[in-house]
Design a protein around this motif. Structure first.
Motif, PDB file in Angstrom:
ATOM      1  N   LEU A 246      -3.422  -1.321  -7.427  1.00  0.00           N
ATOM      2  CA  LEU A 246      -2.661  -2.411  -6.808  1.00  0.00           C
ATOM      3  C   LEU A 246      -2.390  -3.552  -7.788  1.00  0.00           C
ATOM      4  O   LEU A 246      -1.436  -4.309  -7.629  1.00  0.00           O
ATOM      5  CB  LEU A 246      -3.396  -2.940  -5.575  1.00  0.00           C
TER       6      LEU A 246
ATOM      7  N   ILE B 185      -3.060   4.390   6.500  1.00  0.00           N
ATOM      8  CA  ILE B 185      -2.824   2.962   6.688  1.00  0.00           C
ATOM      9  C   ILE B 185      -2.665   2.650   8.176  1.00  0.00           C
ATOM     10  O   ILE B 185      -1.799   3.213   8.839  1.00  0.00           O
ATOM     11  CB  ILE B 185      -1.565   2.512   5.919  1.00  0.00           C
TER      12      ILE B 185
ATOM     13  N   LEU C 296       0.825  -1.211   0.000  1.00  0.00           N
ATOM     14  CA  LEU C 296       0.000   0.000   0.000  1.00  0.00           C
ATOM     15  C   LEU C 296       0.858   1.260   0.000  1.00  0.00           C
ATOM     16  O   LEU C 296       0.557   2.234  -0.712  1.00  0.00           O
ATOM     17  CB  LEU C 296      -0.928  -0.002   1.216  1.00  0.00           C
TER      18      LEU C 296
END
Length: 302
Positions: free
Chosen positions: A278, A88, A72
């Protein structure tokens, strides 16, 4: 409206000063005008920045520290270009991230594979959905005393995690390696009760939390220990190099790690954009370069 009046007053003050002065004071009028323009431009810039900040979408996402949070973090720059910022939150267990998603403390989480996700929904009644798989972490077998599964002696102890969702995965892997045979159709829900052939009388233990399996391996608690790749990496173990056998990560592998959200958010475009980034070639290359074979990007159908 207040900003407009401020600039007007500044300009008016400059004109009054000019009217009362001599010809030599003329530069002051120019200077006043320039200052007024500078103030106006500065305020316009600030307004543009405020508009950009208002347009940016934030996702508060829970993740295991390795490899999920690292993936991430690498993707943050590309996501910012898409107008998405990440906050996060890292977790070191398999329970809290779903509890936090259910309570609304998180917008999404990224730490679990599909069978575990489905078992959690069944056990706790979570109203979750997932928006796509990102990677697979192949489980590997580690041993302090043996270099291959063929060397395991009769009665060898096999240690796996206490996560029931991983038992069928482990047993299916050992069946593929020829150590045991499972009842037809047992699949990913297999338990040790489904073993119909065990020529070496292997003994199975499942009383250790997944995160503690690397320590159990280091202290040689069993002849063979099966460890999830995220915990192996966290303890400087490389499944491809240190393991004596490793699970296949082909398209038939159902254990893709996913982005989970509350069901009501499953159609929200920002989560699908997150998955697209991603799964991008750049992030996939990062995963392969950073984690070698310990973490494998998924195919589009997973």
């Amino acid at each position: 409206m207040k900003k407009f009046k401020l600039v007007t007053v500044a300009a008016a003050a400059a004109l009054v000063t000019t009217a009362c002065g001599t010809d030599g004071d003329a530069p002051e009028e120019t200077e006043g005008a320039e200052n007024g323009e500078a103030v106006e431009e500065s305020e316009e810039d600030e307004s543009d920045e405020d508009d950009e900040a208002a347009d940016e979408e934030e996702i508060v996402i829970g993740a295991s520290s390795t490899p999920h949070a690292e993936i991430l973090e690498y993707a943050e720059e590309a996501l910012e270009e898409e107008g998405i910022s990440l906050e996060i939150e890292t977790f070191n267990d398999y329970v809290l991230p779903n509890e936090a998603l259910d309570s609304g403390e998180l917008d999404a989480n990224y730490f679990q594979h599909v069978p575990y996700f489905e078992s959690q929904i069944e056990d706790h009644g979570y109203d979750f959905d997932h928006v796509g798989g990102i990677h697979i972490e192949p489980i590997a077998v580690y041993s302090q005393d043996y270099d291959s599964l063929d060397e395991l002696p009769e009665g060898a102890e096999i240690l796996m995690s206490d996560s029931v969702a991983d038992h069928g995965r482990v047993l299916s892997m050992l069946e593929d390696e020829g150590l045991i045979e499972l009842e037809d159709g047992a699949g990913i829900d297999a338990t040790t009760d489904d073993i119909v052939e065990n020529e070496r009388d292997l003994e199975f233990r499942a009383d250790v939390e997944a995160g503690l399996l690397p320590q159990a391996y280091r202290s040689n608690e069993a002849e063979a220990v099966l460890i999830n790749s995220n915990y192996a990496i966290d303890h400087d173990l490389n499944p491809a190099e240190d393991g004596i056998a490793m699970e296949s990560a082909d398209l038939d592998n159902p254990y893709a790690n996913i982005i989970a959200v509350q069901s009501e958010d499953a159609e929200d475009e920002k989560y699908h954009t997150l998955v697209e980034v991603l799964r991008s070639e750049d992030v996939q290359e990062f995963i392969l370069d950073e984690f070698d074979e310990a973490v494998v990007p998924v195919g589009e159908d997973q």
